[in-house]
Design a protein around this motif. Structure first.
Motif, PDB file in Angstrom:
ATOM      1  N   THR A 159     -24.253 -10.672  57.430  1.00 46.10           N
ATOM      2  CA  THR A 159     -23.925 -10.647  56.004  1.00 46.10           C
ATOM      3  C   THR A 159     -24.992  -9.914  55.205  1.00 46.10           C
ATOM      4  OG1 THR A 159     -22.793 -12.780  56.257  1.00 46.10           O
ATOM      5  CG2 THR A 159     -23.329 -12.095  54.029  1.00 46.10           C
ATOM      6  N   SER A 160     -26.257 -10.196  55.515  1.00 45.79           N
ATOM      7  CA  SER A 160     -27.343  -9.484  54.819  1.00 45.79           C
ATOM      8  C   SER A 160     -27.304  -7.994  55.109  1.00 45.79           C
ATOM      9  CB  SER A 160     -28.694 -10.078  55.248  1.00 45.79           C
ATOM     10  OG  SER A 160     -28.785 -11.456  54.894  1.00 45.79           O
ATOM     11  N   ARG A 161     -27.004  -7.647  56.357  1.00 43.90           N
ATOM     12  CA  ARG A 161     -26.915  -6.224  56.715  1.00 43.90           C
ATOM     13  C   ARG A 161     -25.779  -5.553  55.958  1.00 43.90           C
ATOM     14  NH1 ARG A 161     -27.853  -6.963  61.625  1.00 43.90           N
ATOM     15  NH2 ARG A 161     -25.717  -7.236  62.375  1.00 43.90           N
ATOM     16  N   LEU A 162     -24.662  -6.267  55.789  1.00 43.94           N
ATOM     17  CA  LEU A 162     -23.542  -5.697  55.032  1.00 43.94           C
ATOM     18  C   LEU A 162     -23.910  -5.498  53.570  1.00 43.94           C
ATOM     19  CD1 LEU A 162     -20.546  -4.839  55.035  1.00 43.94           C
ATOM     20  CD2 LEU A 162     -19.969  -7.218  54.522  1.00 43.94           C
ATOM     21  N   TYR A 216     -13.990 -11.464  41.935  1.00 48.80           N
ATOM     22  CA  TYR A 216     -15.020 -10.809  42.746  1.00 48.80           C
ATOM     23  C   TYR A 216     -16.390 -11.118  42.132  1.00 48.80           C
ATOM     24  CZ  TYR A 216     -17.391  -7.382  45.638  1.00 48.80           C
ATOM     25  OH  TYR A 216     -18.230  -6.775  46.539  1.00 48.80           O
ATOM     26  N   ILE A 217     -16.934 -12.275  42.565  1.00 44.92           N
ATOM     27  CA  ILE A 217     -18.277 -12.684  42.145  1.00 44.92           C
ATOM     28  C   ILE A 217     -19.181 -12.544  43.371  1.00 44.92           C
ATOM     29  CG2 ILE A 217     -19.663 -14.567  41.177  1.00 44.92           C
ATOM     30  CD1 ILE A 217     -17.102 -15.662  39.940  1.00 44.92           C
ATOM     31  N   TYR A 218     -20.310 -11.935  43.188  1.00 44.31           N
ATOM     32  CA  TYR A 218     -21.145 -11.574  44.330  1.00 44.31           C
ATOM     33  C   TYR A 218     -21.521 -12.770  45.216  1.00 44.31           C
ATOM     34  CZ  TYR A 218     -21.528  -6.904  42.327  1.00 44.31           C
ATOM     35  OH  TYR A 218     -21.244  -5.658  41.841  1.00 44.31           O
ATOM     36  N   ALA A 221     -18.350 -13.804  47.104  1.00 44.11           N
ATOM     37  CA  ALA A 221     -17.982 -12.790  48.092  1.00 44.11           C
ATOM     38  C   ALA A 221     -18.921 -12.841  49.303  1.00 44.11           C
ATOM     39  CB  ALA A 221     -18.008 -11.404  47.456  1.00 44.11           C
ATOM     40  N   LYS A 222     -20.195 -13.076  49.046  1.00 46.94           N
ATOM     41  CA  LYS A 222     -21.155 -13.191  50.150  1.00 46.94           C
ATOM     42  C   LYS A 222     -20.835 -14.407  51.025  1.00 46.94           C
ATOM     43  CE  LYS A 222     -26.079 -13.972  51.045  1.00 46.94           C
ATOM     44  NZ  LYS A 222     -25.849 -15.300  51.695  1.00 46.94           N
ATOM     45  N   ASP A 223     -20.545 -15.558  50.403  1.00 45.60           N
ATOM     46  CA  ASP A 223     -20.210 -16.756  51.178  1.00 45.60           C
ATOM     47  C   ASP A 223     -18.926 -16.549  51.978  1.00 45.60           C
ATOM     48  OD1 ASP A 223     -22.424 -17.975  50.095  1.00 45.60           O
ATOM     49  OD2 ASP A 223     -21.301 -19.001  48.503  1.00 45.60           O
ATOM     50  N   LEU A 227     -18.629 -16.807  56.049  1.00 45.12           N
ATOM     51  CA  LEU A 227     -17.698 -17.669  56.781  1.00 45.12           C
ATOM     52  C   LEU A 227     -16.831 -16.853  57.740  1.00 45.12           C
ATOM     53  CD1 LEU A 227     -16.552 -20.124  53.959  1.00 45.12           C
ATOM     54  CD2 LEU A 227     -18.100 -20.604  55.862  1.00 45.12           C
ATOM     55  N   HIS A 228     -16.468 -15.644  57.327  1.00 46.78           N
ATOM     56  CA  HIS A 228     -15.686 -14.781  58.217  1.00 46.78           C
ATOM     57  C   HIS A 228     -16.463 -14.483  59.493  1.00 46.78           C
ATOM     58  CE1 HIS A 228     -13.123 -11.549  59.614  1.00 46.78           C
ATOM     59  NE2 HIS A 228     -14.172 -10.743  59.640  1.00 46.78           N
ATOM     60  N   TYR A 229     -17.717 -14.071  59.349  1.00 49.97           N
ATOM     61  CA  TYR A 229     -18.549 -13.795  60.528  1.00 49.97           C
ATOM     62  C   TYR A 229     -18.801 -15.069  61.326  1.00 49.97           C
ATOM     63  CZ  TYR A 229     -19.604  -9.092  58.828  1.00 49.97           C
ATOM     64  OH  TYR A 229     -19.502  -7.784  58.423  1.00 49.97           O
TER      65      TYR A 229
END
Length: 278
Positions: A159-162, A216-218, A221-223, A227-229
């Motif tokens: 997630t951080s890399r994305l 679309y709140i950052y 969206a990050k969370d 969860l997807h990963y």
């Protein structure tokens, strides 16, 4: 034949054991002994008894949880193996209202004494059971916690890399627009381009809302991406998320039960002593 006599205020049930063909007496405590406990004592006395049940006179079966005091108020049938015995308990003398009140007071006092004498042992036994359950749950959770930590680290890194890739793309886009505006073309040419880029971004954000039903709140969206990963990695690592959540819920429930059991009102101890025990 099954007979019932009262000795020292307690009913004595005398019956013939089928295997040994001898009479045996069973002294019961009507206010404590249940029908199931009485039948268990009969089967324990004669191992040849395969079936022992109690029925009312109308043919309905009497529950094992029924107190003997209730059973002895009326006639009943005792069935041992295939033999049925009709039992008629003797009629006890009715107590006067004063004696009945005294008996109720004595029963209440005996009940309070029983609770006072056995409450602490019950709490200690219950606390030991909860501690054993906690240890068992923690042992089951330990490998799952270690696997979850590895999956969490991997999902967090992706997630951080994305996020950094997104920042790099936005920086590249800004640099490319600046280069085209000031070195290649002019603002008159690039203004429509930037307009359509902005409009395309708005369409992308709206599409995100249509698909996820969320703005679309950052942070959100990050969370969501985390969860997807996480779930994708859990499938490849065979991490059972449902079982992990079930164990966590059971652990929290056991800890809450232990906390409530250790409350000062339940243990009848001062708060300071509870803190020392914890």
């Amino acid at each position: 034949e099954v007979t019932i006599n009262y000795r020292h205020g307690l009913p004595v049930i005398t019956l013939t054991l089928p295997t040994r063909s001898e009479r045996c007496r069973f002294t019961v405590k009507p206010m404590v002994t249940t029908v199931g406990a009485f039948l268990q004592d009969v089967r324990r006395e004669d191992k040849g008894i395969e079936k022992a049940e109690v029925f009312a006179t109308d043919g309905s079966k009497v529950s094992d949880a029924t107190l003997m005091e209730v059973l002895l108020m009326n006639d009943f049938k005792l069935v041992i193996n295939k033999t049925a015995y009709s039992v008629s308990p003797p009629v006890k003398d009715k107590l006067s209202s004063e004696h009945a009140t005294e008996m109720e007071d004595i029963k209440s006092l005996v009940h309070r004494l029983f609770v006072a004498l056995h409450l602490e042992n019950h709490q200690i036994r219950k606390e030991r059971e909860l501690l054993q359950k906690l240890d068992h749950l923690k042992e089951e959770l330990l490998p799952l916690e270690q696997m979850k930590a590895r999956i969490t680290d991997s999902a967090d890194a992706k997630t951080s890399r994305l996020l950094w890739v997104g920042l790099a793309l936005m920086s590249t886009q800004g640099g490319a627009l600046a280069w085209l505006t000031w070195w290649v073309y002019s603002w008159d040419i690039m203004e429509p381009v930037t307009y359509f880029i902005t409009y395309g971004s708005a369409m992308a954000f709206y599409a995100y809302f249509v698909l996820t039903k969320q703005d679309y709140i950052y942070p959100d969206a990050k969370d969501r991406q985390f969860l997807h990963y996480f779930h994708r990695k859990s499938k490849t690592q065979h991490f059972n998320v449902e079982r992990y959540n079930k164990l966590k819920d059971d652990l929290a429930e056991a800890e809450e039960s232990l906390r409530r059991l250790r409350q000062p009102l339940h243990l009848r101890l001062p708060i300071q002593e509870i803190s020392d025990k914890d």
